[in-house]
Design a protein around this motif. Structure first.
Motif, short mmCIF file in Angstrom:
data_model
loop_
_atom_site.label_atom_id
_atom_site.label_comp_id
_atom_site.label_asym_id
_atom_site.label_seq_id
_atom_site.Cartn_x
_atom_site.Cartn_y
_atom_site.Cartn_z
N PHE A 64 0.81 -1.21 0.00
CA PHE A 64 0.00 0.00 0.00
C PHE A 64 0.85 1.27 0.00
N GLY A 65 2.15 1.14 0.07
CA GLY A 65 3.00 2.32 0.06
C GLY A 65 3.66 2.57 1.40
N ASP A 66 4.08 3.79 1.63
CA ASP A 66 4.83 4.13 2.85
C ASP A 66 3.89 4.45 4.01
N ILE A 67 3.50 3.40 4.74
CA ILE A 67 2.68 3.57 5.92
C ILE A 67 3.55 3.24 7.14
N LYS A 69 -2.36 9.26 7.00
CA LYS A 69 -2.62 8.49 5.78
C LYS A 69 -4.09 8.03 5.75
N LEU A 87 -5.96 4.83 4.37
CA LEU A 87 -5.75 3.48 3.86
C LEU A 87 -7.05 3.00 3.22
N ASP A 140 -0.37 11.92 -1.92
CA ASP A 140 0.58 11.06 -1.21
C ASP A 140 0.07 10.60 0.14
N CYS A 189 -3.41 5.81 0.34
CA CYS A 189 -2.67 4.54 0.21
C CYS A 189 -3.59 3.45 -0.32
N ASP A 242 -0.89 -1.28 -4.62
CA ASP A 242 0.03 -0.92 -5.68
C ASP A 242 0.38 -2.18 -6.48
#
Length: 400
Positions: free
Chosen positions: A293-296, A355, A357, A381, A384, A387
């Motif tokens: 899901f990215g930068d969590i 974030k 989600l 950004d 999330c 991806d």
């Protein structure tokens, strides 16, 4: 070209405790513009009034055949229906869904016109006040021979274009030839209780290598019962999925393109893990969670978007990890019957968060949610979502 529309279609309805919606389902089948049908209601040991409802309809419409059996699951019920069918073709309708009046007519006309053993239409995911049509990864038309191998095979189980099933896995959106279907379904173990549709559909496609895809939504899939959604996927169902995957591989092994099918099956398995089993996601960075899901970061304050099966699983995961879920939102927040507080998307502005989600697995819904959030001037950004490239990176390390 004059089409012979006199050949019978057997419509199989597997039923288990479906009294709430069963009448709408049966009436939608009886209202088909294609009249030469039989309706096989297979009551799989219901304990409610489902059998009484079936018998009531059978009294005044001779096209209905009612079969009552012990509860053995949907695969067994479908087999029973196929074994009892008199038609050249088979359709399936789940007992809490309904179909458009022209669906059977359209399917039969395409099957005859293109001499194909399989026709597939699109479906709608129907909520209480709105519906969403599923996206098909292929243009309308007949796929056989070179076109089948070049266009269907690379994307038919998992499409990189739409990040979902290319040909949807549902048996309910399709018309099958009875004899060809029996060859596949008779081999499937009754204890496959999850992804049994995919096991049959994809094996049938691999066996016959010919399909007509109709890009018209005609099947209505009811989305309901949020209160039980957290229990709808577990280790037992995951084991069932792996059995279904093995079943499909037996058909794929016949062809030179089997490795392409294997990769697609892996991606489908991975997607199920990401949607329903977040605890299986590897930790690549000790300070972060949920890599795909990215930068969590573990210290992030999270707004969780989505309260379906996936959202319920991810809420429990975040809470168990000690992550601060400062808000949980869903478009249907006021319809969800749960012990947890679900809020409206309007409440995002009332909390401080790092974030959002998006706990949704369908690519088209993800896209719609992201567009909605961006229109609310939420920074991209901070959103999330799953991806696809990170999913691909995970496949070889996680799927064995």
């Amino acid at each position: 070209m004059v089409l012979d529309l006199n050949k019978m279609v057997s419509v199989v309805i597997p039923i288990y405790n479906a009294e709430k919606y069963l009448e709408q389902c049966i009436e939608s089948v009886l209202s088909q513009t294609y009249n030469n049908i039989e309706v096989i209601c297979v009551d799989d040991g219901s304990t409610d009034n489902s059998l009484l409802i079936c018998n009531k309809y059978a009294q005044y419409d001779k096209r209905i055949k009612v079969i009552h059996k012990f509860n053995e699951g949907v695969t067994s019920a479908r087999k029973t229906g196929v074994n009892s069918a008199s038609g050249k073709w088979i359709m399936f309708v789940d007992s809490d869904d309904w179909i458009d009046a022209e669906m059977c007519q359209v399917l039969v006309e395409k099957a005859l016109l293109y001499d194909t053993p399989l026709v597939s239409v699109r479906y709608r995911r129907c909520y209480e006040n709105y519906f969403i049509e599923n996206q098909m990864g292929f243009k309308e038309g007949l796929y056989e021979d070179t076109r089948f191998e070049n266009e269907i095979i690379p994307n038919f189980i998992f499409s990189k274009k739409i990040r979902d099933y290319g040909v949807d896995a549902s048996m309910d959106t399709k018309l099958f030839e009875k004899e060809k279907l029996y060859e596949v379904i008779s081999r499937l173990d009754d204890d496959i209780i999850f992804h049994e549709d995919g096991a049959i559909v994809y094996s049938y496609i691999l066996q016959n290598k010919k399909i007509y895809i109709c890009n018209k939504a005609m099947y209505n899939y009811r989305m309901s019962d949020y209160s039980s959604s957290i229990h709808s996927f577990d280790d037992v169902k995951y084991d069932s999925y792996k059995k279904a995957k093995k079943f499909i591989k037996e058909y794929a092994n016949r062809y030179s393109y089997k490795d392409i099918i294997y990769e697609q099956l892996d991606m489908c398995e991975l997607k199920h893990i990401l949607m329903f089993m977040p605890d299986m996601i590897p930790i690549y960075d000790k300070d972060k969670i949920l890599y795909p899901f990215g930068d969590i970061y573990k210290t992030d304050k999270i707004v969780l978007y989505g309260a379906g099966t996936m959202g319920m699983k991810y809420y429990q995961y975040l809470i168990n990890k000690g992550i601060d879920v400062c808000l949980w939102i869903d478009k249907r927040w006021n319809e969800i019957d749960t012990e947890y507080k679900i809020s409206s998307i309007e409440d995002i502005n009332s909390v401080d968060y790092d974030k959002i989600l998006v706990a949704v697995g369908k690519a088209d819904i993800i896209r719609n949610i992201k567009e909605e959030l961006l229109l609310r001037n939420i920074e991209e950004d901070k959103i999330c979502c799953l991806d696809f490239k990170k999913m691909e990176n995970m496949r070889k390390s996680l799927i064995v």
